[in-house]
Design a protein around this motif. Structure first.
Motif, mmCIF file in Angstrom:
data_model
loop_
_atom_site.group_PDB
_atom_site.id
_atom_site.type_symbol
_atom_site.label_atom_id
_atom_site.label_comp_id
_atom_site.label_asym_id
_atom_site.label_seq_id
_atom_site.Cartn_x
_atom_site.Cartn_y
_atom_site.Cartn_z
ATOM 1 N N UNK A 142 0.837 -1.200 0.000
ATOM 2 C CA UNK A 142 0.000 0.000 0.000
ATOM 3 C C UNK A 142 0.873 1.250 0.000
ATOM 4 N N UNK A 143 1.923 1.243 0.814
ATOM 5 C CA UNK A 143 2.828 2.389 0.845
ATOM 6 C C UNK A 143 3.497 2.587 -0.509
ATOM 7 N N UNK A 144 3.913 1.503 -1.121
ATOM 8 C CA UNK A 144 4.528 1.611 -2.438
ATOM 9 C C UNK A 144 3.538 2.187 -3.446
ATOM 10 N N UNK A 145 2.294 1.705 -3.385
ATOM 11 C CA UNK A 145 1.284 2.210 -4.308
ATOM 12 C C UNK A 145 1.048 3.698 -4.102
ATOM 13 N N UNK A 146 1.060 4.150 -2.844
ATOM 14 C CA UNK A 146 0.910 5.582 -2.598
ATOM 15 C C UNK A 146 2.057 6.351 -3.257
ATOM 16 N N UNK A 147 3.276 5.833 -3.104
ATOM 17 C CA UNK A 147 4.419 6.491 -3.716
ATOM 18 C C UNK A 147 4.321 6.522 -5.234
ATOM 19 N N UNK A 148 3.903 5.408 -5.850
ATOM 20 C CA UNK A 148 3.774 5.356 -7.309
ATOM 21 C C UNK A 148 2.652 6.257 -7.807
ATOM 22 N N UNK A 149 1.570 6.353 -7.036
ATOM 23 C CA UNK A 149 0.466 7.230 -7.425
ATOM 24 C C UNK A 149 0.903 8.688 -7.415
ATOM 25 N N UNK A 150 1.697 9.070 -6.431
ATOM 26 C CA UNK A 150 2.183 10.448 -6.393
ATOM 27 C C UNK A 150 3.066 10.751 -7.601
ATOM 28 N N UNK A 151 3.851 9.766 -8.028
ATOM 29 C CA UNK A 151 4.664 9.975 -9.226
ATOM 30 C C UNK A 151 3.793 9.968 -10.486
ATOM 31 N N UNK A 152 2.831 9.045 -10.536
ATOM 32 C CA UNK A 152 1.941 8.952 -11.699
ATOM 33 C C UNK A 152 1.162 10.247 -11.908
ATOM 34 N N UNK A 153 0.733 10.865 -10.824
ATOM 35 C CA UNK A 153 -0.069 12.080 -10.909
ATOM 36 C C UNK A 153 0.788 13.339 -10.930
ATOM 37 N N UNK A 154 2.114 13.169 -10.841
ATOM 38 C CA UNK A 154 3.052 14.299 -10.803
ATOM 39 C C UNK A 154 2.773 15.214 -9.615
ATOM 40 N N UNK A 155 2.325 14.606 -8.497
ATOM 41 C CA UNK A 155 2.006 15.389 -7.305
ATOM 42 C C UNK A 155 2.941 15.071 -6.145
ATOM 43 N N UNK A 156 4.063 14.392 -6.441
ATOM 44 C CA UNK A 156 4.965 13.966 -5.375
ATOM 45 C C UNK A 156 5.506 15.138 -4.577
ATOM 46 N N UNK A 157 5.661 16.285 -5.190
ATOM 47 C CA UNK A 157 6.183 17.439 -4.470
ATOM 48 C C UNK A 157 5.114 18.275 -3.799
ATOM 49 N N UNK A 158 3.854 17.992 -4.135
ATOM 50 C CA UNK A 158 2.766 18.813 -3.603
ATOM 51 C C UNK A 158 1.890 18.092 -2.587
ATOM 52 N N UNK A 159 1.764 16.795 -2.715
ATOM 53 C CA UNK A 159 0.894 16.017 -1.840
ATOM 54 C C UNK A 159 1.726 14.973 -1.100
#
Length: 403
Positions: A142-159
């Motif tokens: 689940x943690x990995x999926x959260x990390x991949x979703x942030x990269x997929x959505x290009x929101x890793x720096x904002x969310x």
């Protein structure tokens, strides 16, 4: 009753490490997901097994479980009901946090939920997942999926998305199990079944033994312990039976069993299988009835309804054994309150933690190399950086509270 070597002292910082109270502004309620109809079954299973190269012909074997139930998994409706109840409980506590619903393997997807919460102006989400134990598939993935979703959505720096601790040891998760098991045993007693002729089988999802051995932080690894995954289940089972002992001095024997095995036959998975145990009990003539307790599951989804209500029940009937299946905690108000507790723990550093079982507490932040193994895919950079920051926060909090 199964016993295994214990790992780290439950009073150690490995168990008690807490994260820093954070001003979360949204909840991401994340689950496994399930198909909504017959046409969704194979695409859903492709999502579940993506990257493994499994042909559709093999997927059809599992698809039969879903097709027998109309092609629609009950998990989505169950999660929606839990979310509605949780929203009411949060409002009652005057916690003003919106809850967004996302899945790992089917719509609504986690990525859709993250885009939505971001569009609504939220930046710090707390991930609440429908899995109570430590292992790669039930926690770290689940943690990995959260990390991949942030990269997929290009929101890793904002969310940011932090995950709540595993909660198998919250009384709100286990107390409904105690009550349901007590009712099942009472109903068998009314029908003339003596406790000494009843077997209680606590069932959970089987995982590869390598994954089980790698569950929990690296410093907790003890040869033969089965990792935190097995230890936590056994601790939960012991606690449930101990509570029953207060009202019923004479209790049936119990053991931890496994279900829903998948994967290559040559790969070792946790055993024994629930159906094999039921058959052996009949062959040994040591039981006239079995009570199956899905201790490893949160809701009555397909793996409970099919593997237990269908296959395990049929096995018991074939061998002339009475059968009862205990309900999962699901929408029980005590479990909904437990989920709210998990949220409040991360909002308020002084909020008291409710923890039972002899396993001890569970940390907010995963330890070094927690729940990794050869079955695991590499972590993402977004996950790693977020985890490093959160671990540093937790270590600072632990140092401050112990000085």
């Amino acid at each position: 009753m199964m016993q295994r070597p214990r790992a780290v002292d439950p009073a150690s910082p490995t168990h008690t490490r807490r994260g820093e109270a954070t001003p979360f502004d949204a909840i991401l309620f994340s689950s496994f997901g399930g198909p909504d109809g017959q046409e969704d079954v194979i695409p859903f299973l492709r999502n579940v097994t993506r990257g493994r190269g499994i042909p559709d012909e093999r997927l059809e074997e599992v698809a039969g479980h879903y097709r027998a139930l109309g092609g629609r998994s009950p998990i989505t409706a169950q999660n929606e009901a839990m979310i509605a109840a949780l929203e009411q409980e949060l409002a009652r506590r005057e916690i003003d946090l919106p809850v967004y619903f996302g899945n790992r393997n089917w719509a609504p997807y986690n990525a859709d939920a993250v885009r939505a919460l971001h569009a609504d102006g939220h930046r710090h989400a707390l991930g609440l997942v429908t899995s109570a134990y430590s292992s790669y598939s039930s926690c770290r993935q689940y943690r990995e999926d959260f990390g991949m979703v942030l990269e997929e959505t290009a929101l890793a720096g904002e969310v940011s998305i932090d995950k709540v601790r595993v909660y198998f040891n919250h009384p709100g998760f286990l107390e409904p199990v105690v009550d349901s098991l007590g009712r099942a045993l009472a109903s068998l007693a009314v029908q003339g079944h003596d406790a000494e002729r009843v077997a209680v089988l606590f069932s959970t999802h089987s995982v590869p033994t390598a994954m089980a051995a790698a569950s929990g932080p690296e410093e907790t690894r003890v040869e033969g312990s089965g990792g935190w995954y097995v230890e936590q289940h056994l601790a939960a089972c012991r606690w449930v039976m101990d509570q029953l002992h207060d009202d019923s001095p004479e209790l049936p024997d119990w053991q931890l069993v496994y279900q829903s095995r998948s994967g290559a036959p040559h790969t070792p998975w946790l055993e024994p299988d629930v159906n094999d145990v039921i058959a052996q009990l009949a062959a040994d003539q040591t039981a006239d009835a079995v009570v199956v307790v899905p201790i490893g599951f949160v809701t009555d989804h397909v793996e409970v309804v099919w593997d237990l209500d269908t296959e395990a029940k049929e096995t018991a009937q074939e061998h002339g054994l009475a059968f009862r299946r205990v309900a999962t905690s699901g929408e029980n108000p005590r479990f909904i309150a437990a989920l709210a507790d998990l949220i409040q723990e991360r909002l308020d550093a002084d909020f008291p933690r409710r923890v039972v079982t002899d396993f001890g507490g569970t940390p907010d932040v995963c330890g070094v190399n927690c729940c990794v193994g050869r079955m695991c895919r590499p972590t993402t950079s977004a996950l790693d950086s977020a985890q490093d920051v959160e671990r540093a926060r937790a270590e600072a909090v632990t140092a401050g509270t112990s000085s």
